[in-house]
Design a protein around this motif. Sequence first.
Motif, PDB file in Angstrom:
ATOM      1  N   GLY A 181       0.832  -1.208   0.000  1.00 47.21           N
ATOM      2  CA  GLY A 181       0.000   0.000   0.000  1.00 47.21           C
ATOM      3  C   GLY A 181       0.858   1.245   0.000  1.00 47.21           C
ATOM      4  O   GLY A 181       1.911   1.298   0.640  1.00 47.21           O
ATOM      5  N   PHE A 182       0.416   2.269  -0.720  1.00 50.19           N
ATOM      6  CA  PHE A 182       1.180   3.515  -0.859  1.00 50.19           C
ATOM      7  C   PHE A 182       0.940   4.422   0.356  1.00 50.19           C
ATOM      8  O   PHE A 182       1.814   4.609   1.187  1.00 50.19           O
ATOM      9  N   GLY A 183      -0.256   4.951   0.475  1.00 47.71           N
ATOM     10  CA  GLY A 183      -0.558   5.830   1.607  1.00 47.71           C
ATOM     11  C   GLY A 183      -0.864   5.024   2.858  1.00 47.71           C
ATOM     12  O   GLY A 183      -0.976   3.808   2.820  1.00 47.71           O
ATOM     13  N   ALA A 184      -0.990   5.712   3.977  1.00 50.92           N
ATOM     14  CA  ALA A 184      -1.278   5.120   5.287  1.00 50.92           C
ATOM     15  C   ALA A 184      -0.162   4.143   5.694  1.00 50.92           C
ATOM     16  O   ALA A 184       0.748   3.873   4.922  1.00 50.92           O
ATOM     17  N   ASP A 185      -0.250   3.654   6.913  1.00 54.39           N
ATOM     18  CA  ASP A 185       0.842   2.831   7.439  1.00 54.39           C
ATOM     19  C   ASP A 185       0.533   1.353   7.317  1.00 54.39           C
ATOM     20  O   ASP A 185      -0.512   0.883   7.752  1.00 54.39           O
ATOM     21  N   CYS A 186       1.476   0.645   6.746  1.00 55.97           N
ATOM     22  CA  CYS A 186       1.331  -0.799   6.595  1.00 55.97           C
ATOM     23  C   CYS A 186       1.507  -1.478   7.953  1.00 55.97           C
ATOM     24  O   CYS A 186       2.099  -0.915   8.873  1.00 55.97           O
ATOM     25  N   THR A 187       0.971  -2.681   8.072  1.00 52.22           N
ATOM     26  CA  THR A 187       1.213  -3.484   9.273  1.00 52.22           C
ATOM     27  C   THR A 187       1.949  -4.751   8.835  1.00 52.22           C
ATOM     28  O   THR A 187       1.909  -5.115   7.652  1.00 52.22           O
ATOM     29  N   PRO A 188       2.594  -5.423   9.774  1.00 48.75           N
ATOM     30  CA  PRO A 188       3.305  -6.654   9.391  1.00 48.75           C
ATOM     31  C   PRO A 188       2.375  -7.655   8.708  1.00 48.75           C
ATOM     32  O   PRO A 188       2.718  -8.231   7.674  1.00 48.75           O
ATOM     33  N   GLU A 189       1.199  -7.843   9.272  1.00 52.72           N
ATOM     34  CA  GLU A 189       0.280  -8.841   8.712  1.00 52.72           C
ATOM     35  C   GLU A 189      -0.169  -8.449   7.303  1.00 52.72           C
ATOM     36  O   GLU A 189      -0.217  -9.280   6.389  1.00 52.72           O
ATOM     37  N   LEU A 190      -0.466  -7.165   7.119  1.00 52.42           N
ATOM     38  CA  LEU A 190      -0.926  -6.713   5.809  1.00 52.42           C
ATOM     39  C   LEU A 190       0.171  -6.904   4.767  1.00 52.42           C
ATOM     40  O   LEU A 190      -0.081  -7.335   3.641  1.00 52.42           O
ATOM     41  N   LEU A 191       1.404  -6.592   5.153  1.00 49.63           N
ATOM     42  CA  LEU A 191       2.509  -6.766   4.197  1.00 49.63           C
ATOM     43  C   LEU A 191       2.666  -8.240   3.821  1.00 49.63           C
ATOM     44  O   LEU A 191       2.879  -8.582   2.653  1.00 49.63           O
ATOM     45  N   CYS A 192       2.536  -9.121   4.807  1.00 50.73           N
ATOM     46  CA  CYS A 192       2.667 -10.561   4.524  1.00 50.73           C
ATOM     47  C   CYS A 192       1.606 -11.015   3.526  1.00 50.73           C
ATOM     48  O   CYS A 192       1.878 -11.788   2.609  1.00 50.73           O
ATOM     49  N   ARG A 193       0.387 -10.544   3.685  1.00 49.07           N
ATOM     50  CA  ARG A 193      -0.679 -10.962   2.776  1.00 49.07           C
ATOM     51  C   ARG A 193      -0.544 -10.289   1.411  1.00 49.07           C
ATOM     52  O   ARG A 193      -0.865 -10.882   0.391  1.00 49.07           O
ATOM     53  N   TRP A 194      -0.045  -9.056   1.424  1.00 49.82           N
ATOM     54  CA  TRP A 194       0.051  -8.340   0.138  1.00 49.82           C
ATOM     55  C   TRP A 194       1.160  -8.944  -0.723  1.00 49.82           C
ATOM     56  O   TRP A 194       1.057  -9.037  -1.938  1.00 49.82           O
ATOM     57  N   VAL A 195       2.230  -9.376  -0.082  1.00 52.77           N
ATOM     58  CA  VAL A 195       3.331  -9.965  -0.848  1.00 52.77           C
ATOM     59  C   VAL A 195       2.858 -11.289  -1.483  1.00 52.77           C
ATOM     60  O   VAL A 195       3.374 -11.718  -2.512  1.00 52.77           O
ATOM     61  N   GLN A 196       1.836 -11.892  -0.904  1.00 53.29           N
ATOM     62  CA  GLN A 196       1.288 -13.132  -1.466  1.00 53.29           C
ATOM     63  C   GLN A 196       0.473 -12.855  -2.735  1.00 53.29           C
ATOM     64  O   GLN A 196       0.330 -13.719  -3.584  1.00 53.29           O
ATOM     65  N   VAL A 197      -0.054 -11.649  -2.844  1.00 47.24           N
ATOM     66  CA  VAL A 197      -0.698 -11.242  -4.097  1.00 47.24           C
ATOM     67  C   VAL A 197       0.367 -10.731  -5.064  1.00 47.24           C
ATOM     68  O   VAL A 197       0.366 -11.047  -6.262  1.00 47.24           O
ATOM     69  N   GLY A 198       1.324  -9.977  -4.498  1.00 50.19           N
ATOM     70  CA  GLY A 198       2.403  -9.422  -5.318  1.00 50.19           C
ATOM     71  C   GLY A 198       3.192 -10.484  -6.049  1.00 50.19           C
ATOM     72  O   GLY A 198       3.584 -10.303  -7.203  1.00 50.19           O
ATOM     73  N   ALA A 199       3.419 -11.616  -5.388  1.00 53.97           N
ATOM     74  CA  ALA A 199       4.232 -12.676  -5.986  1.00 53.97           C
ATOM     75  C   ALA A 199       3.644 -13.156  -7.318  1.00 53.97           C
ATOM     76  O   ALA A 199       4.360 -13.665  -8.167  1.00 53.97           O
ATOM     77  N   PHE A 200       2.330 -12.978  -7.485  1.00 56.49           N
ATOM     78  CA  PHE A 200       1.680 -13.393  -8.738  1.00 56.49           C
ATOM     79  C   PHE A 200       1.329 -12.210  -9.630  1.00 56.49           C
ATOM     80  O   PHE A 200       0.832 -12.394 -10.737  1.00 56.49           O
ATOM     81  N   SER A 201       1.526 -11.001  -9.125  1.00 55.83           N
ATOM     82  CA  SER A 201       1.169  -9.831  -9.927  1.00 55.83           C
ATOM     83  C   SER A 201       2.206  -9.675 -11.025  1.00 55.83           C
ATOM     84  O   SER A 201       3.401  -9.781 -10.768  1.00 55.83           O
ATOM     85  N   PRO A 202       1.753  -9.394 -12.237  1.00 57.31           N
ATOM     86  CA  PRO A 202       2.719  -9.269 -13.332  1.00 57.31           C
ATOM     87  C   PRO A 202       3.834  -8.274 -12.977  1.00 57.31           C
ATOM     88  O   PRO A 202       5.008  -8.549 -13.203  1.00 57.31           O
TER      89      PRO A 202
END
Length: 752
Positions: free
Chosen positions: A513-534
């Motif tokens: 996420g760009f704005g606002a503050d990320c949390t450890p859990e959110l980053l872990c889940r987002w990287v799981q989408v990122g890994a498949f994002s083109p």
Amino acid sequence: MASGKRTGYRVEENSVYLVFEDGAACVKVIQSDMIQVFVAPENGGQTSQAVETDRSVPTAFTVKDEDGVLAVCTADLTVKVYDGFYVDFYRKDGVLLCADYRGKRQPVSVLGKKAQELLKAEGHDVPKGLGQDHAVQVLKAADGDEKFYGLGDKTGFLNKDGYEFENWNTDNPQTQTEAFKALYKSVPFLITLKERGVYGLFFDNTYKSCFNLRKENEAYYFYGADGGELNYYFIGGENMADVIKNYTALTGRTPLPQLWTLGYHQSRWGYESAEEIREVAETFRRLAIPCDTIHFDIDYMDGFRVFTWDEKFYGAPGELIGELRRDGYKAVTIIDPGVKLDEGYFVYDEGIANDYFAKTPEGEVYDNWVWPGAAVFPDFGKPAVRRWWSGKQEILTSMGVAGVWNDMNEPASFHGELPADIVFSDEDKPLPHAAMHNIYGHQMAKATYNGLKDATGKRPFVITRACYAGTQKYSTVWTGDNQSLWTHLQMAVPQLINLGLSGFAFAGTDVGGFGADCTPELLCRWVQVGAFSPLFRNHCCEGCIHQEPWSFNEKTLQINRKFIELRYRLLPYLYDLFRGCEETGLPILRPLVLHYENDPETWNLNSEFLVGEYLLAAPVLEQGATKKMVYLPDGVWYDFSNAAKYQGGRYYVVDAPLDVCPMFVKAGGMIPTWDVQQYVGENPDPALKLLVFPGEGRYVHYRDNGEDFAYRDGAYNLYSFVKEAGKEVRMEMLHEGYPRYQKIEYVYMGSE
Ligand code: MIG
């Protein structure tokens, strides 16, 4: 618009020109399952940016004029044109796929005068134009079971039925919700899926326009534009995949990228010095987290002047980038369109001397305010301006820059939007901002692409925020300023898959996420989408909490590493999909509905997706959740990690603790992998490890040098792998133009 009785027609090559009492129009056969419908403008109309050359192919068709109805009939479609310029499209089996709505617009809710006054008095916005007709407008009758997909980059869900959107490239810093009408991109392409069939509509008009998808009234959906001409394409096909193939044949396909661009990218607005960037780069290597690319946000420039370098904080030009390069990194630098109004600054001076900037109707160079303060706007519609801008890319590439990131090109401006009458150019003809706004980012990205290509001979890497239909030929995109919110992670999936259905196969969100503050859990889940994002880039706003993989704690770091490593293992699979995309236009990330459109369960699946045809990923997108409800479509599926067998056609609840993203492979699937590298090319000759799942199948794997255009002259290999049930895989070379793998290993998954 044409209206009244039809008084005549004439056929010329693929076109049927129609004359009405009031105005002229044309029905043009592009190919047997693609038809263009447009009002024939007297001045030749605006140059299409999406469809750059005439894509029509010689096609057999007949024309019949019976009882005042003109029927144009190809092998796949019949188009019937009625008085009043109503147009209906029939499939070859006689099914009416798409019909103009004959009535007038009838908003089911209208706002009375009294209510409007009350709203105003309370300080609310009064919705504009309820039921108000647009300068250009097409109403299509609804069967009632429509699902709508595509539309480029919009907020909300996979299926857009019941919503309304605007096409006007917009940088709105507020928190995005499904009530948002417009984001940074305008791709007026819509796929309609219903019981009777599937088809696409592409409205090639660059003015502000809207889609109202059965929101105003369930009996119809409509497209409206504030200016320009009516010009749309009906896009048929046997299925949704065909519609996308046809749409991308028309507007262009995402070209094969350089391999390194598929690696992990790290970015942050606010890396303030060479020292800070060095430290980021060193940390990746020290912690053995693969990373290919570091992005330089506006901080690297001298006073936000584009094509300059801040030596005070970033050292001698080229030095830092050279160091990074030796460590396997590629540098991508941001470039905004706004040129600082600053006499003595070469970009400004050259632009003034050559008359390259947009002007007021009175002929003064127009300025507004962006990062460097007062700034002027290159008129990218002019070929000479694009050539000039292309030439400027060499300043960057000569410092070792490997890719360019185009931001703020809606164009965004701090002192209010550019007035509608600011004068830009459509090639060499003046046209107002109202017409040119939505293609400003497109023209800039195109100029950047051409410049990088000339300067390096490599496949250009451009990433743009604003774009129009067809920009996929020149640039990748990211979805702009999302925030570190769970709702934005949830939205990322439909956003990326609808971009993919709209031709933009190479797209990503700001991971974490760009704005606002990320949390450890959110980053872990987002990287799981990122890994498949083109496009896999972690990026963050200045002033927000750091979100590089190591920013939180050991567990978060490990989960980041796990999924970034997965990404690097899957590189050959992703690259194969990109190669396929160049040939068919089919995206990398796909909604299940793309391959299972007859299965109602797939129509509204917002939180799982296919990567290619064989791999299905179902990331957890909810805070606190450790289970995931997964729908597996028809067929047999195997868990990616342990090959446990699942019968498709039903839902499962599977375990998904924080370090797990449920993944499945379709029976017969083969997934090519490489061992993890810290960056692409660390091992120039990785062994191919083919994960072979039970079942029968065939898989074609593509390999080339990953950099330049030699593959277009045959410098690539095609390996075909065939597996029959219970037998070993057989390999056969389909094409050989590149050194072969030293080693190919078959990893048989499961018990078969
Ligand atoms: O007004 O360059 O979307 O990615 O970090 C903000 C600074 C300008 C907006 C982009 C974002 C980038 C930021 N830019």
